[in-house]
Design a protein around this motif. Structure first.
Motif, PDB file in Angstrom:
ATOM      1  N   ALA A  27      -7.539 -11.798   8.858  1.00 25.04           N
ATOM      2  CA  ALA A  27      -8.690 -11.245   8.129  1.00 25.04           C
ATOM      3  C   ALA A  27      -8.209 -10.488   6.900  1.00 25.04           C
ATOM      4  CB  ALA A  27      -9.493 -10.331   9.049  1.00 25.04           C
ATOM      5  N   THR A  28      -7.264 -11.075   6.175  1.00 29.93           N
ATOM      6  CA  THR A  28      -6.663 -10.439   5.015  1.00 29.93           C
ATOM      7  C   THR A  28      -7.531 -10.634   3.774  1.00 29.93           C
ATOM      8  OG1 THR A  28      -4.535 -11.083   5.958  1.00 29.93           O
ATOM      9  CG2 THR A  28      -4.518 -10.232   3.701  1.00 29.93           C
ATOM     10  N   PRO A  29      -7.745  -9.595   2.971  1.00 28.59           N
ATOM     11  CA  PRO A  29      -8.508  -9.775   1.725  1.00 28.59           C
ATOM     12  C   PRO A  29      -7.844 -10.814   0.827  1.00 28.59           C
ATOM     13  CG  PRO A  29      -8.165  -7.442   2.185  1.00 28.59           C
ATOM     14  CD  PRO A  29      -7.305  -8.205   3.150  1.00 28.59           C
ATOM     15  N   ARG A  30      -8.640 -11.639   0.207  1.00 30.03           N
ATOM     16  CA  ARG A  30      -8.070 -12.661  -0.669  1.00 30.03           C
ATOM     17  C   ARG A  30      -7.709 -12.117  -2.046  1.00 30.03           C
ATOM     18  NH1 ARG A  30     -11.732 -18.149   0.330  1.00 30.03           N
ATOM     19  NH2 ARG A  30     -11.306 -18.359   2.580  1.00 30.03           N
ATOM     20  N   ALA A  31      -8.475 -11.159  -2.511  1.00 31.78           N
ATOM     21  CA  ALA A  31      -8.267 -10.645  -3.872  1.00 31.78           C
ATOM     22  C   ALA A  31      -6.925  -9.918  -3.984  1.00 31.78           C
ATOM     23  CB  ALA A  31      -9.400  -9.707  -4.256  1.00 31.78           C
ATOM     24  N   LEU A  32      -6.171 -10.225  -5.028  1.00 30.51           N
ATOM     25  CA  LEU A  32      -4.857  -9.642  -5.219  1.00 30.51           C
ATOM     26  C   LEU A  32      -4.909  -8.119  -5.303  1.00 30.51           C
ATOM     27  CD1 LEU A  32      -1.800  -9.933  -5.829  1.00 30.51           C
ATOM     28  CD2 LEU A  32      -2.417 -10.171  -8.253  1.00 30.51           C
ATOM     29  N   LYS A  33      -5.874  -7.579  -6.042  1.00 29.71           N
ATOM     30  CA  LYS A  33      -5.969  -6.125  -6.209  1.00 29.71           C
ATOM     31  C   LYS A  33      -6.240  -5.440  -4.867  1.00 29.71           C
ATOM     32  CE  LYS A  33      -5.555  -5.411 -10.757  1.00 29.71           C
ATOM     33  NZ  LYS A  33      -5.099  -6.743 -11.183  1.00 29.71           N
ATOM     34  N   LEU A  34      -7.046  -6.047  -4.026  1.00 32.25           N
ATOM     35  CA  LEU A  34      -7.328  -5.447  -2.721  1.00 32.25           C
ATOM     36  C   LEU A  34      -6.092  -5.492  -1.822  1.00 32.25           C
ATOM     37  CD1 LEU A  34     -10.945  -6.629  -1.829  1.00 32.25           C
ATOM     38  CD2 LEU A  34     -10.187  -4.623  -3.104  1.00 32.25           C
ATOM     39  N   ARG A  35      -5.362  -6.595  -1.850  1.00 30.88           N
ATOM     40  CA  ARG A  35      -4.121  -6.679  -1.060  1.00 30.88           C
ATOM     41  C   ARG A  35      -3.099  -5.676  -1.569  1.00 30.88           C
ATOM     42  NH1 ARG A  35      -4.350 -12.044  -2.218  1.00 30.88           N
ATOM     43  NH2 ARG A  35      -2.202 -12.077  -2.979  1.00 30.88           N
ATOM     44  N   SER A  36      -3.029  -5.525  -2.887  1.00 36.76           N
ATOM     45  CA  SER A  36      -2.085  -4.569  -3.472  1.00 36.76           C
ATOM     46  C   SER A  36      -2.431  -3.149  -3.053  1.00 36.76           C
ATOM     47  CB  SER A  36      -2.106  -4.674  -5.001  1.00 36.76           C
ATOM     48  OG  SER A  36      -1.745  -5.970  -5.424  1.00 36.76           O
ATOM     49  N   LEU A  37      -3.702  -2.804  -3.118  1.00 38.99           N
ATOM     50  CA  LEU A  37      -4.159  -1.480  -2.724  1.00 38.99           C
ATOM     51  C   LEU A  37      -3.846  -1.216  -1.253  1.00 38.99           C
ATOM     52  CD1 LEU A  37      -5.777   1.149  -3.149  1.00 38.99           C
ATOM     53  CD2 LEU A  37      -7.866  -0.196  -2.749  1.00 38.99           C
ATOM     54  N   LEU A  38      -4.172  -2.172  -0.406  1.00 39.06           N
ATOM     55  CA  LEU A  38      -3.906  -2.033   1.024  1.00 39.06           C
ATOM     56  C   LEU A  38      -2.414  -1.888   1.291  1.00 39.06           C
ATOM     57  CD1 LEU A  38      -4.830  -2.121   3.989  1.00 39.06           C
ATOM     58  CD2 LEU A  38      -4.648  -4.621   3.859  1.00 39.06           C
ATOM     59  N   ALA A  39      -1.608  -2.728   0.648  1.00 43.38           N
ATOM     60  CA  ALA A  39      -0.166  -2.706   0.879  1.00 43.38           C
ATOM     61  C   ALA A  39       0.448  -1.370   0.477  1.00 43.38           C
ATOM     62  CB  ALA A  39       0.504  -3.842   0.115  1.00 43.38           C
ATOM     63  N   TYR A  40       0.042  -0.853  -0.662  1.00 42.89           N
ATOM     64  CA  TYR A  40       0.617   0.409  -1.131  1.00 42.89           C
ATOM     65  C   TYR A  40       0.255   1.551  -0.193  1.00 42.89           C
ATOM     66  CZ  TYR A  40       2.676   3.481  -4.639  1.00 42.89           C
ATOM     67  OH  TYR A  40       3.497   4.376  -5.303  1.00 42.89           O
ATOM     68  N   LEU A  41      -0.976   1.569   0.271  1.00 42.14           N
ATOM     69  CA  LEU A  41      -1.394   2.608   1.205  1.00 42.14           C
ATOM     70  C   LEU A  41      -0.669   2.452   2.545  1.00 42.14           C
ATOM     71  CD1 LEU A  41      -5.233   2.702   0.491  1.00 42.14           C
ATOM     72  CD2 LEU A  41      -3.560   4.485  -0.068  1.00 42.14           C
ATOM     73  N   CYS A  42      -0.418   1.211   2.968  1.00 40.47           N
ATOM     74  CA  CYS A  42       0.323   0.989   4.220  1.00 40.47           C
ATOM     75  C   CYS A  42       1.753   1.510   4.115  1.00 40.47           C
ATOM     76  CB  CYS A  42       0.344  -0.501   4.563  1.00 40.47           C
ATOM     77  SG  CYS A  42      -1.179  -1.129   5.290  1.00 40.47           S
ATOM     78  N   VAL A  43       2.403   1.210   3.013  1.00 44.65           N
ATOM     79  CA  VAL A  43       3.791   1.650   2.831  1.00 44.65           C
ATOM     80  C   VAL A  43       3.881   3.170   2.859  1.00 44.65           C
ATOM     81  CG1 VAL A  43       5.721   1.727   1.200  1.00 44.65           C
ATOM     82  CG2 VAL A  43       4.510  -0.432   1.612  1.00 44.65           C
ATOM     83  N   TYR A  44       2.881   3.835   2.281  1.00 45.65           N
ATOM     84  CA  TYR A  44       2.880   5.301   2.220  1.00 45.65           C
ATOM     85  C   TYR A  44       1.838   5.882   3.175  1.00 45.65           C
ATOM     86  CZ  TYR A  44       5.859   4.554  -1.793  1.00 45.65           C
ATOM     87  OH  TYR A  44       6.896   4.163  -2.613  1.00 45.65           O
ATOM     88  N   ARG A  45       1.703   5.224   4.323  1.00 45.63           N
ATOM     89  CA  ARG A  45       0.748   5.645   5.347  1.00 45.63           C
ATOM     90  C   ARG A  45       0.944   7.116   5.711  1.00 45.63           C
ATOM     91  NH1 ARG A  45       5.107   3.371   6.416  1.00 45.63           N
ATOM     92  NH2 ARG A  45       6.449   3.857   8.207  1.00 45.63           N
ATOM     93  N   GLY A  46      -0.154   7.796   5.983  1.00 43.17           N
ATOM     94  CA  GLY A  46      -0.079   9.193   6.385  1.00 43.17           C
ATOM     95  C   GLY A  46       0.206  10.151   5.259  1.00 43.17           C
ATOM     96  N   GLU A  47       0.350   9.622   4.056  1.00 43.80           N
ATOM     97  CA  GLU A  47       0.644  10.448   2.866  1.00 43.80           C
ATOM     98  C   GLU A  47      -0.512  10.322   1.889  1.00 43.80           C
ATOM     99  OE1 GLU A  47       3.669   9.987  -0.950  1.00 43.80           O
ATOM    100  OE2 GLU A  47       4.394   9.425   1.041  1.00 43.80           O
ATOM    101  N   THR A  48      -0.864  11.419   1.274  1.00 43.73           N
ATOM    102  CA  THR A  48      -1.899  11.348   0.240  1.00 43.73           C
ATOM    103  C   THR A  48      -1.294  10.721  -1.006  1.00 43.73           C
ATOM    104  OG1 THR A  48      -3.037  13.297   1.082  1.00 43.73           O
ATOM    105  CG2 THR A  48      -3.502  12.658  -1.192  1.00 43.73           C
ATOM    106  N   VAL A  49      -1.839   9.591  -1.402  1.00 43.04           N
ATOM    107  CA  VAL A  49      -1.348   8.858  -2.573  1.00 43.04           C
ATOM    108  C   VAL A  49      -2.312   9.110  -3.721  1.00 43.04           C
ATOM    109  CG1 VAL A  49      -0.693   6.620  -3.497  1.00 43.04           C
ATOM    110  CG2 VAL A  49      -0.391   7.079  -1.050  1.00 43.04           C
ATOM    111  N   SER A  50      -1.809   9.656  -4.785  1.00 39.41           N
ATOM    112  CA  SER A  50      -2.673  10.004  -5.914  1.00 39.41           C
ATOM    113  C   SER A  50      -3.259   8.754  -6.566  1.00 39.41           C
ATOM    114  CB  SER A  50      -1.893  10.807  -6.962  1.00 39.41           C
ATOM    115  OG  SER A  50      -0.932   9.985  -7.590  1.00 39.41           O
ATOM    116  N   SER A  51      -4.395   8.943  -7.181  1.00 40.31           N
ATOM    117  CA  SER A  51      -5.029   7.832  -7.898  1.00 40.31           C
ATOM    118  C   SER A  51      -4.132   7.309  -9.013  1.00 40.31           C
ATOM    119  CB  SER A  51      -6.377   8.290  -8.479  1.00 40.31           C
ATOM    120  OG  SER A  51      -7.275   8.646  -7.449  1.00 40.31           O
ATOM    121  N   SER A  52      -3.388   8.201  -9.645  1.00 43.24           N
ATOM    122  CA  SER A  52      -2.504   7.757 -10.734  1.00 43.24           C
ATOM    123  C   SER A  52      -1.398   6.849 -10.217  1.00 43.24           C
ATOM    124  CB  SER A  52      -1.907   8.973 -11.452  1.00 43.24           C
ATOM    125  OG  SER A  52      -1.140   9.761 -10.559  1.00 43.24           O
ATOM    126  N   ARG A  53      -0.852   7.166  -9.031  1.00 46.26           N
ATOM    127  CA  ARG A  53       0.182   6.297  -8.440  1.00 46.26           C
ATOM    128  C   ARG A  53      -0.394   4.941  -8.069  1.00 46.26           C
ATOM    129  NH1 ARG A  53       2.886   9.311  -3.566  1.00 46.26           N
ATOM    130  NH2 ARG A  53       3.713   7.209  -3.227  1.00 46.26           N
TER     131      ARG A  53
END
Length: 265
Positions: A19-45
């Motif tokens: 059930a993976t999002p097809r859109a590249l931007k959504l996958r990128s957003l999900l992946a970045y948040l997964c890598v830095y899970r449990g950490e507040t990731v700034s909008s600028s990052r």
């Protein structure tokens, strides 16, 4: 629910469906948040990562739209998306709760393997490392590696695979299981023609299996690869191993573990 980044970015439902999002931007957003899970990731990052350092003027608004779309996607999978992707100034925080993330599994397995090794439980440690290695489904973040930030993060994650593989081979050789790992080592050196440690483990496994000529040919091959591609000779430790194989040095015996430490430099 499982989230995976040790390979292409992937979401797997409890029923085993992708059930993976097809859109590249959504996958990128999900992946970045997964890598830095449990950490507040700034909008600028997040903006920097998703737009590869060249965001449009509307990036801030667009980011909010992508977060909303990703939350909607997760809502559709039965998750409380606002809790999973929490708004937390100055950005967002991923809270997986009961969901499973392969990188988190990896952390636990590598820590467990290290503790088992310290206690002398080598066979169990090797089994745990095998489980850690099996988490990879290709290169980490494979579908995002065209984006510079994810290429860098992917390389860092893949280094952990290399570490786990080397640790496991070292243990198997110490346990006398040299014949068991020859095929796997041959496959890996074909993919990594200048990886000296792997060639060292393969040389030792072949030598201990009575295949001295093959062990020497492995050294000849990596030496040729290093000289032709990089203009350098093999590291001193690999050269010492080569000499030991040539002279049938007793230190290469199956009961001597010290020779394995740092093979290949």
């Amino acid at each position: 629910m499982k989230f995976r980044v040790l390979g292409p970015v992937e979401i797997e439902t409890v029923e085993g469906c992708r059930a993976t999002p097809r859109a590249l931007k959504l996958r990128s957003l999900l992946a970045y948040l997964c890598v830095y899970r449990g950490e507040t990731v700034s909008s600028s990052r997040l903006t920097e990562a998703i737009w590869s350092g060249a965001p449009p003027r509307t990036a801030s608004t667009a980011l909010h739209v992508y977060v909303s779309k990703l939350r909607k996607h997760l809502d559709g999978l039965g998750l409380d998306a606002s809790s999973v992707i929490a708004t937390q100034p100055p950005g967002y925080r991923l809270n997986l709760g009961e969901c499973v993330l392969d990188v988190s599994e990896l952390d636990v397995l590598l820590t467990t393997a290290a503790e088992l090794r310290q206690r002398g439980c080598q066979e169990k440690a090797s089994q745990i490392l095998g489980r850690a290695i099996s988490l990879w489904r290709g290169r980490a973040l494979e579908d995002l590696r065209d984006l510079p930030v994810f290429e860098s993060i992917g390389r860092q994650l893949d280094e952990r695979l290399s570490f786990a593989q080397e640790q496991r081979f070292e243990i198997e050789l110490k346990l006398g299981n040299h014949q068991k790992i020859v095929g796997e080592l041959y496959s890996l050196v074909d993919d990594r023609p200048t990886w000296e440690n792997l060639h060292g483990y393969l040389m030792l496994a072949l030598y201990r299996g009575g295949r001295t000529a093959e062990a020497l040919s492995v050294f000849d091959r990596i030496r040729r690869n290093l000289v032709v591609e990089l203009g350098i000779e093999p590291a001193p430790r690999l050269q010492r191993l080569h000499h030991a194989v040539l002279t049938h040095d007793p230190s290469l015996g199956a009961h001597n573990a010290d020779v394995l430490v740092g093979v290949g430099g």
